[in-house]
Design a protein around this motif. Structure first.
Motif, PDB file in Angstrom:
ATOM      1  N   SER A  13       5.940  33.489 -11.276  1.00 28.48           N
ATOM      2  CA  SER A  13       5.196  34.745 -11.182  1.00 28.48           C
ATOM      3  C   SER A  13       4.991  35.329 -12.572  1.00 28.48           C
ATOM      4  O   SER A  13       5.808  36.082 -13.066  1.00 28.48           O
ATOM      5  N   VAL A  35       1.095  38.906  -4.732  1.00 31.10           N
ATOM      6  CA  VAL A  35       2.229  39.805  -4.542  1.00 31.10           C
ATOM      7  C   VAL A  35       2.680  39.876  -3.082  1.00 31.10           C
ATOM      8  O   VAL A  35       3.621  40.582  -2.767  1.00 31.10           O
ATOM      9  N   ASN A  36       2.019  39.136  -2.214  1.00 31.53           N
ATOM     10  CA  ASN A  36       2.361  39.128  -0.798  1.00 31.53           C
ATOM     11  C   ASN A  36       2.475  37.678  -0.364  1.00 31.53           C
ATOM     12  O   ASN A  36       1.473  37.023  -0.075  1.00 31.53           O
ATOM     13  N   ALA A  85       5.798  39.934   3.265  1.00 29.51           N
ATOM     14  CA  ALA A  85       5.309  40.030   1.884  1.00 29.51           C
ATOM     15  C   ALA A  85       6.336  39.465   0.914  1.00 29.51           C
ATOM     16  O   ALA A  85       5.996  38.712   0.007  1.00 29.51           O
ATOM     17  N   ALA A  86       7.591  39.815   1.112  1.00 32.82           N
ATOM     18  CA  ALA A  86       8.643  39.408   0.175  1.00 32.82           C
ATOM     19  C   ALA A  86       9.151  37.990   0.414  1.00 32.82           C
ATOM     20  O   ALA A  86       9.449  37.266  -0.539  1.00 32.82           O
ATOM     21  N   GLU A  87       9.221  37.572   1.684  1.00 39.21           N
ATOM     22  CA  GLU A  87       9.904  36.319   2.002  1.00 39.21           C
ATOM     23  C   GLU A  87       9.017  35.263   2.645  1.00 39.21           C
ATOM     24  O   GLU A  87       9.464  34.153   2.900  1.00 39.21           O
ATOM     25  N   GLU A 105       6.797  44.247   5.186  1.00 40.67           N
ATOM     26  CA  GLU A 105       7.657  44.115   4.008  1.00 40.67           C
ATOM     27  C   GLU A 105       8.332  42.742   3.957  1.00 40.67           C
ATOM     28  O   GLU A 105       8.370  42.108   2.898  1.00 40.67           O
TER      29      GLU A 105
END
Length: 182
Positions: free
Chosen positions: A162, A95-96, A21-23, A18
């Motif tokens: 994005s 998205v990752n 993927a986000a940071e 997680e």
């Protein structure tokens, strides 16, 4: 492995997946340990280096991608399978952030990890490319490095903002350049 150790390992992987993927790949191991509710020593016992943690995550992601590629190859004509796979790779990477960075060679080389026979991403990519070329759907002069460069180019556009419509446009443009001109 003891049940609690296995639980901790699984939790660290979930949190790291997680977070990366986000940071992106720059999230510190200490932060991953904090979010997972374990100490940095626990993380280090399972993953002695940050690269070994990346490797475990990449192997998980690559296994899913390779399974999907094999499913496409088995259920679609070669051209459709290749182009759907191309779009899938760009979409997954978009998205990752961690996968995007790995795909572009920023901080971690996804391809150096993804070579095990059971989930060899490079081999699957090449099989799809060669199949599409044999079917006349992809230009015969395209090589795997071209495909990777175009994927990374689509992701570079993605990093400017994005916008799913812009991402789709980039995928469409790249695929148009890969197609055999008729």
């Amino acid at each position: 492995m003891r049940a609690d150790a296995e639980r901790n390992r699984k939790r660290v992987l979930e949190v790291a997946l997680e977070a990366f993927a986000a940071e992106g790949l720059s999230v510190p191991v200490a932060e991953i340990a904090r979010r997972a509710g374990v100490g940095t020593g626990t993380v280090s016992r399972h993953f002695p280096t940050k690269d070994s943690l990346y490797e475990a995550i990449v192997l998980h992601l690559v296994a899913e991608i390779v399974d999907r590629a094999r499913q496409l190859a088995a259920t679609r004509d070669p051209g459709a399978a290749f182009f759907e796979f191309f779009a899938l790779m760009v979409e997954h990477s978009a998205v990752n952030l961690g996968l995007s960075q790995a795909m572009s060679g920023t901080g971690f080389d996804v391809h150096s990890v993804a070579l095990a026979p059971e989930h060899n991403l490079l081999a699957v990519e090449e099989e799809l490319l060669v199949g599409a070329q044999k079917a006349g759907a992809v230009r015969p002069d395209v090589v795997p490095a071209d495909v990777k460069a175009l994927m990374v180019g689509c992701l570079a556009r993605e990093q400017q903002g994005s916008d799913p419509k812009a991402r789709k446009r980039m995928i469409d443009l790249a695929c148009a350049g890969l197609r055999t001109q008729r």
